[in-house]
Scaffold this motif. Structure first.
Motif, PDB file in Angstrom:
ATOM      1  N   HIS A  72       8.757  -0.414  -4.123  1.00 37.60           N
ATOM      2  CA  HIS A  72       8.138  -1.062  -2.967  1.00 37.60           C
ATOM      3  C   HIS A  72       6.708  -0.541  -2.767  1.00 37.60           C
ATOM      4  CE1 HIS A  72      12.513  -1.240  -2.331  1.00 37.60           C
ATOM      5  NE2 HIS A  72      12.281  -2.376  -1.694  1.00 37.60           N
ATOM      6  N   ASP A  94       3.956  -1.915  -2.898  1.00 35.65           N
ATOM      7  CA  ASP A  94       3.037  -2.766  -2.145  1.00 35.65           C
ATOM      8  C   ASP A  94       3.034  -2.437  -0.659  1.00 35.65           C
ATOM      9  OD1 ASP A  94       5.699  -3.684  -2.048  1.00 35.65           O
ATOM     10  OD2 ASP A  94       5.051  -5.686  -1.440  1.00 35.65           O
ATOM     11  N   GLN A  95       4.028  -1.651  -0.211  1.00 33.15           N
ATOM     12  CA  GLN A  95       4.104  -1.282   1.195  1.00 33.15           C
ATOM     13  C   GLN A  95       3.413   0.044   1.494  1.00 33.15           C
ATOM     14  OE1 GLN A  95       8.074  -1.693   2.884  1.00 33.15           O
ATOM     15  NE2 GLN A  95       8.668  -3.101   1.243  1.00 33.15           N
ATOM     16  N   PHE A  96       2.829   0.657   0.456  1.00 35.38           N
ATOM     17  CA  PHE A  96       2.212   1.976   0.616  1.00 35.38           C
ATOM     18  C   PHE A  96       0.739   1.934   0.221  1.00 35.38           C
ATOM     19  CE2 PHE A  96       6.693   2.681  -0.079  1.00 35.38           C
ATOM     20  CZ  PHE A  96       7.021   3.664   0.849  1.00 35.38           C
TER      21      PHE A  96
END
Length: 370
Positions: free
Chosen positions: A50, A52-54
């Motif tokens: 994930h 893209d969330q960081f």
């Protein structure tokens, strides 16, 4: 002097406190060591799916924290030699491909479902000249390990060799076959090894499991030549080893699991230490360690089965150490898991390493070495 008799122990090295401690650890008999990888913490594996969330700072923090975790577990186990656990790599060698120019990844695989195997992993197509202006990243990994690790244990870097790296790249353009791709990768890997030594790394494993996997069907002398060309500038400047296993993707072997086809050619590998997979093979061909050690090469014997969730007890480990001592002298032996631990659950890896050290300590005390 034969190349495999060049010893990093006799090479001039700087005299910092850490380096003096590491040299003392190198000379320790019945050392406990690792190949390179260590399981990702669950939170890092989740985050890597994930990303893209960081933000980039978040990602760097997670990776650094993961190295701290891997170092903690190895130090807590009492290992003589530790690595960064390869926590900043997505696996053994895939992260290196992102640093290579002239290739492009493909999301298409020949098989996407069913039991795991290598045909489920994407490959890379050639788009131009294979090069790497940024290096392979191993130097940055080692510098981070230097900052995090406490004094005492030897700090080791593990780098995949050119033949193993070539296996994920489809030949194309001016690169007609895997050998051509390998030749293009040799100077890239060689440069990384030189920079590691310049950064103060005194122990390096050039990881070439593909050589041991396919030595039964290829000319092993050709593998020796490739290896020697790759490591030539660092011979005598560090303790150099290689890891010869038979594959461990998703805990499965990929090749004929026999060392006989590799020798006598592999006696000429210019290394101070060979790491062999023995535990998962029930110590078949254990007699080969006598022949290797008789040629002045140390042997890191894999006595912990990374493919099994049976947790070897300290007594099991001690028995396996004693078995090895029937074939090679203590001053030529180190002990380790069969392979990297990336495919083993962390709870098991942690206990296996602790018991590895406890078992080796039992025999050290018996021999008056502790």
């Amino acid at each position: 002097m034969s190349p495999h008799k060049v010893s990093a122990r006799n090479a001039p090295v700087p005299g910092s406190t850490r380096q003096r401690e590491q040299r003392a650890a190198v000379q320790k008999q019945l050392r406990t060591t690792v190949v390179g990888s260590y399981p990702f913490p669950g939170w890092l594996e989740f985050a890597s799916s994930h990303l893209d969330q960081f933000g980039q700072v978040d990602i760097e923090e997670m990776r650094n924290d993961a190295v701290i975790v891997a170092v903690h577990d190895q130090v807590a186990a009492g290992l003589d030699v530790i690595t960064d656990g390869e926590q900043t790599r997505y696996d053994f060698n895939l992260s290196f491909y992102g640093r290579l120019d002239g290739i492009r990844g493909s999301a298409i695989t020949s098989r996407r479902f069913g039991p795991p195997a290598h045909d489920q992993r994407g490959k890379y197509d050639i788009t131009g000249k294979i090069d790497s202006a940024r290096g392979l990243g191993a130097v940055e990994e080692f510098k981070l390990l230097q900052k995090i690790a406490p004094p005492g244990p030897v700090l080791k870097a593990s780098v995949p060799g050119p033949y193993t790296l070539s296996g994920r790249i489809n030949p194309g353009g001016s690169y007609k076959n895997r050998w051509d791709v390998t030749e293009a990768l040799i100077p890239i890997v060689r440069g990384e090894l030189e920079k590691l030594v310049e950064a103060g790394c005194e122990e390096i494993t050039l990881d070439e499991p593909s050589m041991s996997c396919y030595g039964h069907r290829e000319d092993p002398r050709r593998f020796v030549t490739i290896f020697a060309q790759t490591v030539r500038p660092v011979i005598g400047r560090c303790r150099l080893s290689t890891h010869l296993c038979f594959g461990n993707y998703k805990g499965r072997a990929v090749a004929l699991r026999r060392y006989a086809p590799l020798f006598p050619a592999f006696f000429e590998l210019p290394v101070q230490e060979m790491h062999l997979e023995m535990a998962s093979r029930e110590f078949a061909e254990i007699e080969i360690i006598q022949e290797i050690s008789a040629r002045g090469i140390d042997v890191a014997v894999g006595i912990i089965d990374v493919k099994s969730y049976y947790i070897e007890t300290p007594a099991d480990v001690a028995d396996r150490v004693r078995l090895c001592l029937k074939h090679a002298p203590a001053e030529r032996l180190s002990f380790a898991p069969d392979c990297g631990l990336s495919q083993t659950a962390r709870w098991a890896a942690r206990q296996k390493l602790a018991n590895l050290v406890s078992g080796a300590t039992i025999v050290r005390k018996e021999l008056g070495l502790s």
